[in-house]
Write an enzyme that holds these catalytic residues in place. Structure first.
Site, short mmCIF file in Angstrom:
data_model
loop_
_atom_site.label_atom_id
_atom_site.label_comp_id
_atom_site.label_asym_id
_atom_site.label_seq_id
_atom_site.Cartn_x
_atom_site.Cartn_y
_atom_site.Cartn_z
N GLY A 185 30.00 40.54 49.27
CA GLY A 185 29.10 40.83 48.12
C GLY A 185 29.94 41.20 46.84
O GLY A 185 31.05 41.66 47.04
N ARG A 199 28.04 24.63 47.30
CA ARG A 199 27.13 23.47 46.39
C ARG A 199 28.02 22.63 45.73
O ARG A 199 27.64 21.67 45.04
CB ARG A 199 26.33 24.20 45.51
CG ARG A 199 24.93 24.65 46.28
CD ARG A 199 23.70 24.92 45.17
NE ARG A 199 24.18 26.47 44.46
CZ ARG A 199 23.83 26.61 43.42
NH1 ARG A 199 22.95 25.79 42.64
NH2 ARG A 199 23.71 27.85 43.01
N ASN A 254 21.60 39.80 33.96
CA ASN A 254 22.94 40.28 33.84
C ASN A 254 23.62 39.04 34.28
O ASN A 254 23.64 38.19 35.21
CB ASN A 254 23.01 41.16 35.45
CG ASN A 254 24.25 41.36 35.83
OD1 ASN A 254 25.11 41.76 34.80
ND2 ASN A 254 24.45 41.43 37.19
N ALA A 280 36.22 35.18 44.90
CA ALA A 280 36.43 35.00 46.44
C ALA A 280 35.04 34.27 46.94
O ALA A 280 35.20 33.74 48.23
CB ALA A 280 36.42 36.22 47.13
N TYR A 328 34.02 37.11 36.21
CA TYR A 328 33.92 36.02 37.38
C TYR A 328 34.90 34.99 37.07
O TYR A 328 34.75 34.42 36.05
CB TYR A 328 32.42 35.62 37.38
CG TYR A 328 31.40 36.62 37.97
CD1 TYR A 328 31.64 37.77 38.32
CD2 TYR A 328 30.06 36.07 37.89
CE1 TYR A 328 30.56 38.59 38.43
CE2 TYR A 328 29.17 36.99 38.49
CZ TYR A 328 29.16 38.36 38.83
OH TYR A 328 28.42 39.03 39.19
C1 UD1 Z 1 25.48 38.01 40.57
C2 UD1 Z 1 24.82 39.02 40.34
C3 UD1 Z 1 23.60 38.76 39.30
C4 UD1 Z 1 23.82 38.15 38.17
C5 UD1 Z 1 24.73 36.73 38.53
C6 UD1 Z 1 25.15 36.22 37.32
C7 UD1 Z 1 25.35 40.86 41.96
C8 UD1 Z 1 24.84 41.49 43.03
N1 UD1 Z 1 24.55 40.00 41.35
O1 UD1 Z 1 24.80 37.22 41.55
O2 UD1 Z 1 22.97 40.00 38.97
O3 UD1 Z 1 22.79 37.66 37.43
O4 UD1 Z 1 25.99 37.10 39.50
O5 UD1 Z 1 25.73 34.92 37.82
O6 UD1 Z 1 26.20 40.98 41.48
N2 UD1 Z 1 32.01 37.02 44.72
C9 UD1 Z 1 33.30 37.50 45.61
N3 UD1 Z 1 33.03 38.03 46.55
C10 UD1 Z 1 31.74 38.26 47.09
C11 UD1 Z 1 30.50 37.82 46.46
C12 UD1 Z 1 30.97 37.14 45.13
O7 UD1 Z 1 34.38 37.44 44.80
O8 UD1 Z 1 31.82 38.72 48.35
C13 UD1 Z 1 32.41 36.49 43.31
C14 UD1 Z 1 32.03 35.03 43.34
O9 UD1 Z 1 33.13 34.24 43.50
C15 UD1 Z 1 31.34 34.82 42.00
C16 UD1 Z 1 31.11 36.30 41.62
O10 UD1 Z 1 31.53 37.08 42.41
O11 UD1 Z 1 32.52 34.77 41.13
C17 UD1 Z 1 29.37 36.19 41.46
O12 UD1 Z 1 28.88 35.92 42.93
P1 UD1 Z 1 27.45 35.24 43.20
O13 UD1 Z 1 27.31 34.98 44.74
O14 UD1 Z 1 27.64 34.05 42.33
O15 UD1 Z 1 26.47 36.09 42.63
P2 UD1 Z 1 24.95 36.05 42.53
O16 UD1 Z 1 24.34 36.13 43.84
O17 UD1 Z 1 24.75 34.72 41.54
#
Ligand code: UD1
Ligand code: MG
Length: 453
Positions: free
Chosen positions: A76, A13, A164, A8, A98
């Site tokens: 989140g 970027r 992680n 989602a 992911y």
């Molecule tokens: C997340 C992890 C972090 C990890 C990193 C690895 C959490 C809080 N943090 O951080 O520990 O080291 O990934 O890359 O989980 N997404 C959704 N809905 C949301 C937010 C995110 O579907 O509301 C999806 C994104 O599309 C993506 C994945 O979840 O595929 C990770 O989201 P991202 O925002 O990249 O998380 P990070 O802050 O990088």
């Protein structure tokens, strides 16, 4: 087991109108790689969480076996998994993947699931530079106690290099309660999935970690730079697999496979070739430099010379194609057929040992065996409204600069004189010629340019 794919996120970027998870690696959307990997684990169900890019993501990836949950707004990763809850069955484990981490190997995920059977398992890696990632916090005995996001970490926690990857195997039965307890009182104001680790620890549940074989298995894509980097990593892996099988590659770094390439023994591929869709190269097939082959089958011993472009075509054994040849959809070349430079063939069958070596257009034609198609031959297959067929029998000789106005047929053994416009059928063994009689004028003076002194 359940699998939920988080897709989602926005992907700011990428600077693109295309949702991030639809950008391709090896010609296939990032999220499609993840879905295919998920399928290979035979889960009970796959739930894709989508939101940013909305219906485009859903319609582009749609398949019967996928369940969809919309996350809007995106609050989140914990909030994202919450959206999957109504779709998760009673399967004991839920694997979180992911949508923007495309290259994780199924074996790695199997190890993670195995590790997490009696609790919770996190896929982790130790990086030289861990910045940006959530860190794995362990106690003095080395047991995982929680995950801390970089933005919430102390200086000491930031020095932890085990991170992680985001990929986790979770106990399904505990998810509703844990996710319900998440708070967004953190640096990013988000519901972190990672916070469930501390909740599981508090309940005395064992926390395990598993590691991938290679770091690139857990690399995500956030920018075009990372997309390009991962593409090269993936292509090099594919190229190395071919080398291991015995394919000769002039340079494993200069090859692109965007689909499935199957090679027989002693196949040779020069630099700069692109293979799309389903391509089969049989034994000893030889592909010259800078060729593009899409949905093509090349039989044993055939050679495709430099700069040739082939799509939806079949090339027979020991045929020679190119340089600079174009085989368009529906082309079928028989054994030992030669197609030379600047020859375009579309929706046509050319039987054994026939040749079209220079500058020709062959469309909607059936050509027999041992036919010579002279330079500059054109099948006039299109009358502006409909396409018509040209049928050429065995052993026909077509002189250069000939137009074959379809529908028309040339009987076996016939000869067409150079420069002929064929508008009526030619019977077997006839000579057909349509050419204005040559006239000659003695002592002809060419016009001269006026000289400016
Ligand atoms: C997340 C992890 C972090 C990890 C990193 C690895 C959490 C809080 N943090 O951080 O520990 O080291 O990934 O890359 O989980 N997404 C959704 N809905 C949301 C937010 C995110 O579907 O509301 C999806 C994104 O599309 C993506 C994945 O979840 O595929 C990770 O989201 P991202 O925002 O990249 O998380 P990070 O802050 O990088
Ligand atoms: Mg991220």
């Amino acid at each position: 087991m359940n699998i939920t794919i988080l897709a989602a996120g926005q992907g700011k970027r990428m600077h693109s109108n295309l949702p991030k998870v639809l950008h391709p690696i090896a010609g296939k959307a990032l999220a499609q790689h993840v879905i295919d990997t998920a399928r290979s684990l035979s889960p009970d169900r796959i739930v894709v969480i989508y939101g940013h890019g909305g219906e485009t993501v859903r319609t582009s990836l749609a398949a019967e076996d996928l369940l969809w949950a919309k996350q809007e707004p995106q609050l989140g990763t914990g909030h994202a998994v919450m959206q999957a809850l109504p779709h998760l069955g009673v399967s004991p484990q839920t694997l979180v993947l992911y949508g923007d981490v495309p290259l994780t190997k199924p074996e790695t995920l199997k190890r993670l699931l195995q590790a997490g059977r009696d609790g919770l398992a996190i896929l982790t890696v130790t990086l030289a530079d861990a910045s940006g990632y959530g860190r794995i916090v362990r106690d003095a005995a080395g047991k995982v106690v929680r995950i801390i996001e970089e933005k919430d970490a102390t200086t000491a926690e930031k020095s932890i290099r085990e991170i992680n990857t985001g990929i986790m195997a979770l106990p399904t039965a505990r998810l509703t309660e844990w996710l319900g307890k998440l708070s967004n009182q953190n640096a990013q104001g988000e519901y972190y999935l990672t916070d469930i680790v501390a909740l599981a620890v508090a309940e005395g549940l064992p926390i395990h970690t598993a590691q991938p074989d290679a770091e690139w298995e857990v690399l995500g894509v956030n920018s075009k730079v990372q997309l390009a980097e991962l593409e090269r990593i993936h292509q090099l892996t594919l190229a190395n697999n071919l080398l291991e099988q015995g394919v000769r590659l002039a340079d494993p770094a200069r090859l692109d496979i965007r689909g499935a390439l199957t090679c027989g023994r002693d196949v040779s591929i020069d630099v700069g070739c692109i293979f799309e869709g389903k391509v089969t190269l049989a034994e000893a097939a030889d592909i010259g430099p800078y060729c593009l082959l899409k949905n093509v089958s090349v039989a044993a011993g055939a050679r495709i010379a430099a700069f040739s472009h082939l799509e939806d075509a079949i090339v027979g054994p020991d045929a020679v194609v190119g340089p600079y040849a174009r085989l368009r959809p529906g082309t079928e070349l028989g054994p030992e057929v030669h197609v030379g430079n600047f020859v375009e063939i579309k929706n046509s069958k050319i039987a054994a040992r026939s040749k079209a070596n220079h500058l020709a257009y062959v469309g909607d034609a059936e050509i027999g065996e041992r036919v010579n198609v002279g330079a500059g031959t054109i099948t006039c297959n299109y009358d502006g409204a409909n396409k018509h067929k040209t049928i050429i029998g065995d052993d026909v000789f077509i002189g250069s600069d000939t137009q074959l106005v379809a529908p028309v047929s040339i009987g076996a053994g016939a000869t067409i004189g150079a420069g002929t416009t064929v508008t009526r059928n030619v019977e077997p063994n006839q000579l057909a010629i349509s050419r204005a009689k040559q006239v000659a004028f003695d002592g002809w003076q060419r016009p001269k340019k006026a000289r400016k002194d």
